[in-house]
Design a protein around this motif. Structure first.
Motif, short mmCIF file in Angstrom:
data_model
loop_
_atom_site.label_atom_id
_atom_site.label_comp_id
_atom_site.label_asym_id
_atom_site.label_seq_id
_atom_site.Cartn_x
_atom_site.Cartn_y
_atom_site.Cartn_z
N SER A 170 0.85 -1.18 0.00
CA SER A 170 0.00 0.00 0.00
C SER A 170 0.89 1.23 0.00
O SER A 170 2.00 1.21 0.54
CB SER A 170 -0.92 0.03 1.23
OG SER A 170 -1.90 -0.98 1.17
N ILE A 172 1.00 5.33 0.93
CA ILE A 172 0.40 6.51 1.55
C ILE A 172 1.23 7.72 1.14
O ILE A 172 2.42 7.79 1.42
CB ILE A 172 0.38 6.39 3.09
CG1 ILE A 172 -0.45 5.17 3.52
CG2 ILE A 172 -0.19 7.66 3.72
CD1 ILE A 172 -0.32 4.85 5.00
N MET A 184 -1.74 14.22 -7.10
CA MET A 184 -1.89 13.24 -6.03
C MET A 184 -3.32 12.73 -5.93
O MET A 184 -3.55 11.55 -5.65
CB MET A 184 -1.45 13.85 -4.69
CG MET A 184 0.00 14.26 -4.67
SD MET A 184 1.09 12.90 -5.15
CE MET A 184 2.56 13.78 -5.58
N GLN A 185 -4.28 13.62 -6.16
CA GLN A 185 -5.68 13.19 -6.14
C GLN A 185 -5.94 12.19 -7.26
O GLN A 185 -6.71 11.24 -7.10
CB GLN A 185 -6.60 14.42 -6.29
CG GLN A 185 -6.45 15.47 -5.20
CD GLN A 185 -7.01 15.03 -3.86
OE1 GLN A 185 -7.52 13.92 -3.72
NE2 GLN A 185 -6.88 15.88 -2.85
N ASP A 188 -4.52 8.85 -6.25
CA ASP A 188 -5.34 8.25 -5.20
C ASP A 188 -6.43 7.37 -5.79
O ASP A 188 -6.77 6.32 -5.25
CB ASP A 188 -5.94 9.35 -4.32
CG ASP A 188 -6.59 8.83 -3.06
OD1 ASP A 188 -7.49 7.98 -3.17
OD2 ASP A 188 -6.21 9.26 -1.96
N ASP A 190 -9.64 7.78 -6.01
CA ASP A 190 -10.96 7.74 -5.40
C ASP A 190 -12.06 8.22 -6.35
O ASP A 190 -13.23 7.86 -6.20
CB ASP A 190 -10.99 8.59 -4.13
CG ASP A 190 -10.27 7.90 -2.97
OD1 ASP A 190 -9.99 6.70 -3.10
OD2 ASP A 190 -10.00 8.57 -1.96
N ASP A 205 -6.97 -0.59 -5.62
CA ASP A 205 -6.68 0.80 -5.29
C ASP A 205 -5.73 0.79 -4.10
O ASP A 205 -6.13 0.48 -2.98
CB ASP A 205 -7.97 1.54 -4.94
CG ASP A 205 -7.73 2.97 -4.48
OD1 ASP A 205 -6.59 3.46 -4.64
OD2 ASP A 205 -8.66 3.59 -3.95
N VAL A 207 -3.39 3.41 -3.29
CA VAL A 207 -2.84 4.72 -2.93
C VAL A 207 -3.84 5.51 -2.08
O VAL A 207 -5.02 5.61 -2.43
CB VAL A 207 -2.48 5.54 -4.19
CG1 VAL A 207 -1.97 6.93 -3.78
CG2 VAL A 207 -1.43 4.81 -5.01
N GLN A 208 -3.36 6.04 -0.98
CA GLN A 208 -4.13 6.96 -0.15
C GLN A 208 -3.37 8.26 -0.07
O GLN A 208 -2.19 8.28 0.33
CB GLN A 208 -4.34 6.38 1.26
CG GLN A 208 -4.95 7.34 2.27
CD GLN A 208 -6.43 7.59 2.07
OE1 GLN A 208 -6.99 7.29 1.01
NE2 GLN A 208 -7.09 8.13 3.06
N PHE A 209 -4.01 9.39 -0.47
CA PHE A 209 -3.37 10.70 -0.40
C PHE A 209 -3.91 11.48 0.79
O PHE A 209 -5.12 11.56 1.01
CB PHE A 209 -3.60 11.49 -1.68
CG PHE A 209 -3.16 12.93 -1.56
CD1 PHE A 209 -1.82 13.23 -1.40
CD2 PHE A 209 -4.09 13.97 -1.57
CE1 PHE A 209 -1.40 14.55 -1.25
CE2 PHE A 209 -3.69 15.28 -1.44
CZ PHE A 209 -2.34 15.58 -1.28
N CYS A 226 -7.52 9.04 8.89
CA CYS A 226 -7.36 9.35 7.47
C CYS A 226 -6.20 8.58 6.85
O CYS A 226 -6.32 8.01 5.77
CB CYS A 226 -7.16 10.85 7.29
SG CYS A 226 -7.08 11.37 5.56
N GLU A 230 -7.71 3.27 4.37
CA GLU A 230 -7.89 2.29 3.30
C GLU A 230 -6.99 1.06 3.42
O GLU A 230 -7.16 0.10 2.68
CB GLU A 230 -7.67 2.97 1.94
CG GLU A 230 -8.67 4.09 1.66
CD GLU A 230 -8.45 4.75 0.31
OE1 GLU A 230 -7.63 4.25 -0.48
OE2 GLU A 230 -9.10 5.77 0.04
#
Length: 263
Positions: A170, A172, A184-185, A188, A190, A205, A207-209, A226, A230
């Motif tokens: 994963s 982050i 970055m969005q 991510d 999402d 999925d 990536v978490q930004f 936050c 994920e």
């Protein structure tokens, strides 16, 4: 609190952006400003997020990497270097060890560029894959990337993430400073499925930004929620895809375990 835990050894790797867009460390406006009296923006983010993640690392030793700087002795640009300058052992003891390596490294390098993130993602993806086929749900990697947000190798980064989505990994990404984090969005995913330049979708999925500026005055619990939101799902999805059953469940969370689902 974490519930329904699986005994999984988590391995945390940290990657820090040393590109010139962060500003000259000698200038008080720099995100890497060398200030003997208080931590700069990168240190604030590293400590806040790192202390959350380190509780789930199995041995509290973290690979600490840098990218986008000219490094000694030849001062060639590197997008994948050990910030303790020991390529044979890039690990640091706990987050405090990463902090000390960062502080020792910063005066010795030259911030440069471009902001190429793909090399480190590819490196950690290969480490996560390992040399032998994965036979049980016992190991998983988390790559924590600290960056000011403007990625130069976007196409290669998308490709690297697609490849990494097939590995126990994963990512982050913590945005430091007040830059435009549109890239970055996108990473991510999402708002839609991230795809490689050739159109291949990610398997998971991964990536978490997290824009750190949104959590400067928030509680550690809000930041933790936050940052780790994920990861449990990503872990389960990986081992489910591999048809690998979980290790024996335990009733309580421990520093070396992670939950199926957050509370």
């Amino acid at each position: 609190m974490l519930t329904g835990c699986l005994m999984i050894c988590l391995f945390l790797q940290v990657a820090i952006d040393f590109t010139a867009s962060n500003g000259d460390p000698r200038n008080s406006c720099s995100l890497h400003y060398i200030n003997p009296y208080q931590p700069n923006e990168y240190l604030k983010a590293l400590i806040a997020v790192g202390e959350i993640c380190q509780d789930y690392d199995s041995d509290k030793r973290f690979s600490a990497l840098g990218f986008g700087a000219r490094i000694p002795p030849n001062y060639e640009v590197s997008h994948d270097f050990a910030i303790n300058f020991n390529p044979d052992d890039d690990e640091c003891e706990e987050i405090q060890g990463v902090v000390e390596a960062y502080q020792n490294c910063l005066p010795k390098i030259q911030l440069y560029g471009p902001t190429n993130v793909a090399p480190i993602i590819s490196r950690i993806g290969k480490q996560a894959a390992g040399k032998e086929p994965i036979k049980d749900a016992s190991k998983y990697h988390i790559l924590l990337i600290l960056t000011d947000g403007v990625v130069t190798d976007m196409a290669d980064t998308r490709e690297a993430i697609v490849r990494a989505s097939y590995q126990p990994l994963s990512i982050i990404i913590v945005g430091v400073g007040n830059a435009d984090f549109t890239d970055m969005q996108i990473l991510d995913g999402d708002d839609g499925v991230l795809r490689s330049p050739k159109g291949e979708p990610v398997l998971r999925d991964i990536v978490q930004f997290v824009p750190f500026r949104d959590f400067k005055t928030a509680s550690p619990a809000a930041l933790a929620k936050c940052v780790l939101a994920e990861v449990p799902k990503q872990v389960v999805e990986y081992f489910s895809h591999k048809a690998i059953p979980p290790m024996n469940p335990v009733l309580d969370s421990t520093p070396s375990s992670i939950a199926n689902t957050p509370d």
